[in-house]
Write a protein that holds these residues in place. Structure first.
Motif, PDB file in Angstrom:
ATOM      1  N   PRO A  95       0.824  -1.203   0.000  1.00  0.00           N
ATOM      2  CA  PRO A  95       0.000   0.000   0.000  1.00  0.00           C
ATOM      3  C   PRO A  95       0.862   1.259   0.000  1.00  0.00           C
ATOM      4  CG  PRO A  95      -0.180  -1.180   2.107  1.00  0.00           C
ATOM      5  CD  PRO A  95       0.707  -1.986   1.214  1.00  0.00           C
ATOM      6  N   GLY A  96       0.379   2.282  -0.695  1.00  0.00           N
ATOM      7  CA  GLY A  96       1.085   3.558  -0.727  1.00  0.00           C
ATOM      8  C   GLY A  96       1.959   3.745  -1.954  1.00  0.00           C
ATOM      9  N   ILE A  97       2.257   2.670  -2.686  1.00  0.00           N
ATOM     10  CA  ILE A  97       3.053   2.756  -3.915  1.00  0.00           C
ATOM     11  C   ILE A  97       2.168   2.287  -5.059  1.00  0.00           C
ATOM     12  CG2 ILE A  97       5.102   1.946  -5.155  1.00  0.00           C
ATOM     13  CD1 ILE A  97       5.869   3.458  -2.662  1.00  0.00           C
ATOM     14  N   THR A  98       1.902   3.170  -6.011  1.00  0.00           N
ATOM     15  CA  THR A  98       1.056   2.771  -7.142  1.00  0.00           C
ATOM     16  C   THR A  98       1.890   2.016  -8.178  1.00  0.00           C
ATOM     17  OG1 THR A  98       1.447   4.784  -8.423  1.00  0.00           O
ATOM     18  CG2 THR A  98      -0.416   4.812  -6.846  1.00  0.00           C
ATOM     19  N   ASN A  99       1.188   1.276  -9.022  1.00  0.00           N
ATOM     20  CA  ASN A  99       1.861   0.572 -10.121  1.00  0.00           C
ATOM     21  C   ASN A  99       2.617   1.565 -10.996  1.00  0.00           C
ATOM     22  OD1 ASN A  99       1.099  -2.190  -9.634  1.00  0.00           O
ATOM     23  ND2 ASN A  99      -0.977  -1.631 -10.249  1.00  0.00           N
ATOM     24  N   ALA A 100       2.023   2.718 -11.257  1.00  0.00           N
ATOM     25  CA  ALA A 100       2.670   3.725 -12.096  1.00  0.00           C
ATOM     26  C   ALA A 100       3.967   4.226 -11.450  1.00  0.00           C
ATOM     27  CB  ALA A 100       1.726   4.893 -12.359  1.00  0.00           C
ATOM     28  N   GLU A 101       3.932   4.486 -10.156  1.00  0.00           N
ATOM     29  CA  GLU A 101       5.145   4.952  -9.466  1.00  0.00           C
ATOM     30  C   GLU A 101       6.244   3.890  -9.513  1.00  0.00           C
ATOM     31  OE1 GLU A 101       3.153   7.816  -6.046  1.00  0.00           O
ATOM     32  OE2 GLU A 101       3.165   5.651  -5.745  1.00  0.00           O
ATOM     33  N   PHE A 102       5.844   2.646  -9.335  1.00  0.00           N
ATOM     34  CA  PHE A 102       6.797   1.551  -9.365  1.00  0.00           C
ATOM     35  C   PHE A 102       7.425   1.415 -10.750  1.00  0.00           C
ATOM     36  CE2 PHE A 102       7.790  -2.950 -10.037  1.00  0.00           C
ATOM     37  CZ  PHE A 102       8.735  -3.139  -9.035  1.00  0.00           C
ATOM     38  N   GLU A 141      -3.093   3.195 -11.279  1.00  0.00           N
ATOM     39  CA  GLU A 141      -3.245   3.919 -10.021  1.00  0.00           C
ATOM     40  C   GLU A 141      -3.491   3.001  -8.817  1.00  0.00           C
ATOM     41  OE1 GLU A 141      -2.428   7.058  -9.716  1.00  0.00           O
ATOM     42  OE2 GLU A 141      -1.961   6.940 -11.853  1.00  0.00           O
ATOM     43  N   ARG A 142      -3.662   1.708  -9.076  1.00  0.00           N
ATOM     44  CA  ARG A 142      -3.812   0.758  -7.970  1.00  0.00           C
ATOM     45  C   ARG A 142      -2.483   0.630  -7.238  1.00  0.00           C
ATOM     46  NH1 ARG A 142      -6.613  -4.495 -10.549  1.00  0.00           N
ATOM     47  NH2 ARG A 142      -5.681  -5.450  -8.728  1.00  0.00           N
TER      48      ARG A 142
END
Length: 149
Positions: A95-102, A141-142
């Motif tokens: 939680p707290g890290i989106t797929n896009a950020e990763f 965004e998940r």
């Protein structure tokens, strides 16, 4: 076309005397689908963990090649950069890290510090890729691994 080849691979767990893999051979090319099946304790997980470089397994003999180059002895991150990825059936949700950020962090990890991908360029590329894969923006965004199995 990229290939993964396992040649006469013999492996044991470092904590055990018993050899788990005894002469495994496998050749896979990009786009092919292979299924490795068998009862518990036959070495399926040992094979995948060894290919990815888990230090708990010792290669006694044989080789693992990606595009003709041996990866034996390479650390996990270099194996990943060569194109290998190991997905778990039930990955931990973060939680707290989106797929896009990763994904952006993964892209930037391969780039020089002074050449990081700007957010607008990343979002444009992400949108294009989502359309190509017929995925909704919601997926990006998940939170990482949320609802995956």
């Amino acid at each position: 076309m990229a290939t993964l080849e396992v040649k006469d691979l013999h492996v044991r767990a470092k904590e055990e005397e018993k050899e788990i893999l005894t002469g495994v051979n496998l050749k896979m090319a990009t786009g092919e689908i292979h299924a490795i099946m068998g009862p518990n304790g036959t070495g399926k997980s040992t094979l995948s963990e060894t290919i990815m470089g888990n230090p708990n397994y010792e290669v006694l003999s044989g080789d693992i090649l990606v595009n003709g180059q041996s990866i034996i002895g390479l650390p996990v991150d270099q194996r990943a950069r060569a194109g290998l990825f190991l997905a778990m059936q039930y990955p931990a949700e973060i939680p707290g890290i989106t797929n896009a950020e990763f994904i952006r962090a993964a892209i930037n990890s391969r780039r020089a510090e002074d050449d990081q991908m700007p957010i607008p360029a990343f979002l444009k590329k992400l949108d294009h890729t989502l359309k190509t894969l017929d995925m909704t923006e919601e997926m990006s965004e998940r939170y990482l691994n949320e609802g995956f199995s």
